[in-house]
Design an enzyme around this catalytic site. Sequence first.
Site, PDB file in Angstrom:
ATOM      1  N   LYS A  46     -19.500  34.805  38.695  1.00 13.62           N
ATOM      2  CA  LYS A  46     -18.690  35.688  37.872  1.00 13.62           C
ATOM      3  C   LYS A  46     -18.857  35.387  36.396  1.00 13.62           C
ATOM      4  O   LYS A  46     -18.473  36.180  35.552  1.00 13.62           O
ATOM      5  CB  LYS A  46     -17.197  35.487  38.224  1.00 13.62           C
ATOM      6  CG  LYS A  46     -16.838  35.773  39.636  1.00 13.62           C
ATOM      7  CD  LYS A  46     -15.371  35.318  39.869  1.00 13.62           C
ATOM      8  CE  LYS A  46     -15.177  34.978  41.299  1.00 13.62           C
ATOM      9  NZ  LYS A  46     -13.912  34.256  41.517  1.00 13.62           N
ATOM     10  N   GLY A  47     -19.405  34.218  36.077  1.00 12.59           N
ATOM     11  CA  GLY A  47     -19.425  33.749  34.691  1.00 12.59           C
ATOM     12  C   GLY A  47     -19.996  34.725  33.682  1.00 12.59           C
ATOM     13  O   GLY A  47     -19.502  34.836  32.563  1.00 12.59           O
ATOM     14  N   ASP A 102     -24.411  33.244  31.778  1.00 16.72           N
ATOM     15  CA  ASP A 102     -23.372  32.773  30.867  1.00 16.72           C
ATOM     16  C   ASP A 102     -23.769  31.452  30.211  1.00 16.72           C
ATOM     17  O   ASP A 102     -23.680  31.285  29.011  1.00 16.72           O
ATOM     18  CB  ASP A 102     -22.023  32.630  31.591  1.00 16.72           C
ATOM     19  CG  ASP A 102     -22.116  31.816  32.879  1.00 16.72           C
ATOM     20  OD1 ASP A 102     -23.246  31.533  33.353  1.00 16.72           O
ATOM     21  OD2 ASP A 102     -21.058  31.457  33.430  1.00 16.72           O
ATOM     22  N   ASP A 105     -26.681  24.748  32.219  1.00 20.68           N
ATOM     23  CA  ASP A 105     -26.217  23.372  32.093  1.00 20.68           C
ATOM     24  C   ASP A 105     -27.328  22.462  32.634  1.00 20.68           C
ATOM     25  O   ASP A 105     -28.270  22.140  31.924  1.00 20.68           O
ATOM     26  CB  ASP A 105     -24.897  23.253  32.864  1.00 20.68           C
ATOM     27  CG  ASP A 105     -24.229  21.911  32.715  1.00 20.68           C
ATOM     28  OD1 ASP A 105     -24.625  21.145  31.831  1.00 20.68           O
ATOM     29  OD2 ASP A 105     -23.287  21.618  33.486  1.00 20.68           O
ATOM     30  N   LYS A 133     -26.590  24.419  27.190  1.00 23.08           N
ATOM     31  CA  LYS A 133     -26.234  23.013  26.950  1.00 23.08           C
ATOM     32  C   LYS A 133     -27.515  22.211  26.990  1.00 23.08           C
ATOM     33  O   LYS A 133     -27.945  21.755  28.047  1.00 23.08           O
ATOM     34  CB  LYS A 133     -25.314  22.506  28.062  1.00 23.08           C
ATOM     35  CG  LYS A 133     -23.856  22.746  27.834  1.00 23.08           C
ATOM     36  CD  LYS A 133     -23.040  21.947  28.834  1.00 23.08           C
ATOM     37  CE  LYS A 133     -21.687  22.568  29.024  1.00 23.08           C
ATOM     38  NZ  LYS A 133     -20.946  21.951  30.135  1.00 23.08           N
ATOM     39  N   VAL A 155     -16.698  23.687  28.634  1.00 24.58           N
ATOM     40  CA  VAL A 155     -16.061  24.775  27.883  1.00 24.58           C
ATOM     41  C   VAL A 155     -15.551  25.842  28.834  1.00 24.58           C
ATOM     42  O   VAL A 155     -16.027  25.965  29.962  1.00 24.58           O
ATOM     43  CB  VAL A 155     -17.034  25.414  26.864  1.00 24.58           C
ATOM     44  CG1 VAL A 155     -17.372  24.435  25.747  1.00 24.58           C
ATOM     45  CG2 VAL A 155     -18.309  25.922  27.539  1.00 24.58           C
ATOM     46  N   ASP A 161     -15.052  29.640  33.543  1.00 26.31           N
ATOM     47  CA  ASP A 161     -13.773  29.218  34.116  1.00 26.31           C
ATOM     48  C   ASP A 161     -13.654  27.707  34.256  1.00 26.31           C
ATOM     49  O   ASP A 161     -14.641  26.972  34.238  1.00 26.31           O
ATOM     50  CB  ASP A 161     -13.613  29.824  35.518  1.00 26.31           C
ATOM     51  CG  ASP A 161     -14.528  29.128  36.535  1.00 26.31           C
ATOM     52  OD1 ASP A 161     -15.750  29.070  36.287  1.00 26.31           O
ATOM     53  OD2 ASP A 161     -14.014  28.616  37.550  1.00 26.31           O
ATOM     54  N   ARG A 167     -11.155  32.640  32.233  1.00 27.97           N
ATOM     55  CA  ARG A 167     -12.256  33.594  32.045  1.00 27.97           C
ATOM     56  C   ARG A 167     -11.855  34.708  31.090  1.00 27.97           C
ATOM     57  O   ARG A 167     -12.696  35.301  30.424  1.00 27.97           O
ATOM     58  CB  ARG A 167     -12.627  34.254  33.383  1.00 27.97           C
ATOM     59  CG  ARG A 167     -13.229  33.326  34.404  1.00 27.97           C
ATOM     60  CD  ARG A 167     -13.817  34.157  35.546  1.00 27.97           C
ATOM     61  NE  ARG A 167     -14.035  33.383  36.756  1.00 27.97           N
ATOM     62  CZ  ARG A 167     -15.105  32.634  37.005  1.00 27.97           C
ATOM     63  NH1 ARG A 167     -16.063  32.544  36.102  1.00 27.97           N
ATOM     64  NH2 ARG A 167     -15.223  31.973  38.133  1.00 27.97           N
TER      65      ARG A 167
HETATM   66  P1  IMP Z   1     -26.366  24.552  36.153  1.00 27.60           P
HETATM   67  O1  IMP Z   1     -26.858  24.987  37.499  1.00 27.60           O
HETATM   68  O2  IMP Z   1     -26.090  23.071  36.100  1.00 27.60           O
HETATM   69  O3  IMP Z   1     -27.219  25.016  35.014  1.00 27.60           O
HETATM   70  O4  IMP Z   1     -24.906  25.134  35.994  1.00 27.60           O
HETATM   71  C1  IMP Z   1     -24.686  26.459  35.685  1.00 27.60           C
HETATM   72  C2  IMP Z   1     -23.334  26.901  36.190  1.00 27.60           C
HETATM   73  O5  IMP Z   1     -22.360  25.852  36.119  1.00 27.60           O
HETATM   74  C3  IMP Z   1     -22.818  28.019  35.309  1.00 27.60           C
HETATM   75  O6  IMP Z   1     -23.232  29.286  35.786  1.00 27.60           O
HETATM   76  C4  IMP Z   1     -21.313  27.794  35.326  1.00 27.60           C
HETATM   77  O7  IMP Z   1     -20.737  28.487  36.417  1.00 27.60           O
HETATM   78  C5  IMP Z   1     -21.154  26.309  35.547  1.00 27.60           C
HETATM   79  N1  IMP Z   1     -20.912  25.590  34.271  1.00 27.60           N
HETATM   80  C6  IMP Z   1     -21.737  24.718  33.664  1.00 27.60           C
HETATM   81  N2  IMP Z   1     -21.200  24.219  32.531  1.00 27.60           N
HETATM   82  C7  IMP Z   1     -19.994  24.814  32.412  1.00 27.60           C
HETATM   83  C8  IMP Z   1     -18.943  24.721  31.426  1.00 27.60           C
HETATM   84  O8  IMP Z   1     -18.998  24.001  30.421  1.00 27.60           O
HETATM   85  N3  IMP Z   1     -17.851  25.502  31.645  1.00 27.60           N
HETATM   86  C9  IMP Z   1     -17.728  26.319  32.737  1.00 27.60           C
HETATM   87  N4  IMP Z   1     -18.678  26.439  33.672  1.00 27.60           N
HETATM   88  C10 IMP Z   1     -19.805  25.682  33.525  1.00 27.60           C
HETATM   89 MG    MG Z   2     -17.868  28.308  37.447  1.00 23.80          MG
END
Ligand code: IMP
Ligand code: MG
Length: 183
Positions: A46-47, A102, A105, A133, A155, A161, A167
């Site tokens: 949903k982000g 969104d 990370d 990030k 964040v 969220d 959100r």
């Molecule tokens: P990744 O797979 O580690 O890149 O994480 C991506 C997903 O983790 C995003 O689509 C978000 O849903 C969640 N996420 C990562 N960092 C944050 C944050 O700082 N706030 C909220 N959701 C986050």
């Molecule tokens: Mg999330």
Amino acid sequence: MTKEIERDVDEILLTEDVIQAKVRELAVQVSRDYQEEDLHLVAVLKGALIFLSDFSRALSIQATLDFMVVSSYEGLGNAGEVRILKDLSHSIRGRHVLLVEDIIDGGSTLSTVWKTLRIREPASLKVCTLLNKAGKRKVEVTPDYNGFVIPNRFVAGYGLDYHERYRDLPYIATLRKEVYEHF
Ligand code: IMP
Ligand code: MG
């Protein structure tokens, strides 16, 4: 007007005005780059919902929209495992796809979704993320369009969220430490 949940906000990192200016800037770039193509936007819910809705309306070209829902199992011994809960409604074969995210990370979510879409043979596949990030990557992924590079802090707001809350804030902020103690 302040919502009750705004009491949980610690520091506003990106104000509503700053976000909206960036959304317009990204939309100008994408409109220019895709002016000869039929653009198909794919968002991971949903982000990315709030970003996609502002971004798609800021484009000066037409675009079609589709959605995917994924979940990751960080912290359950499967760090980085990503599962597709809802797939796209339409085929992307031969389409010019822009994946709208969104936040990147660790990079696992984007990397998995990207591979899933790539094998379906779109005409092109690029990535637009609002937040990035940097410095926290487990999997190397490089977005084609990048809104903001942010520090490695959790964040919330503007679609992002914490336990499904925040959100609906129009800005992006860190949360007070007491908030995390409740969960
Ligand atoms: P990744 O797979 O580690 O890149 O994480 C991506 C997903 O983790 C995003 O689509 C978000 O849903 C969640 N996420 C990562 N960092 C944050 C944050 O700082 N706030 C909220 N959701 C986050
Ligand atoms: Mg999330």
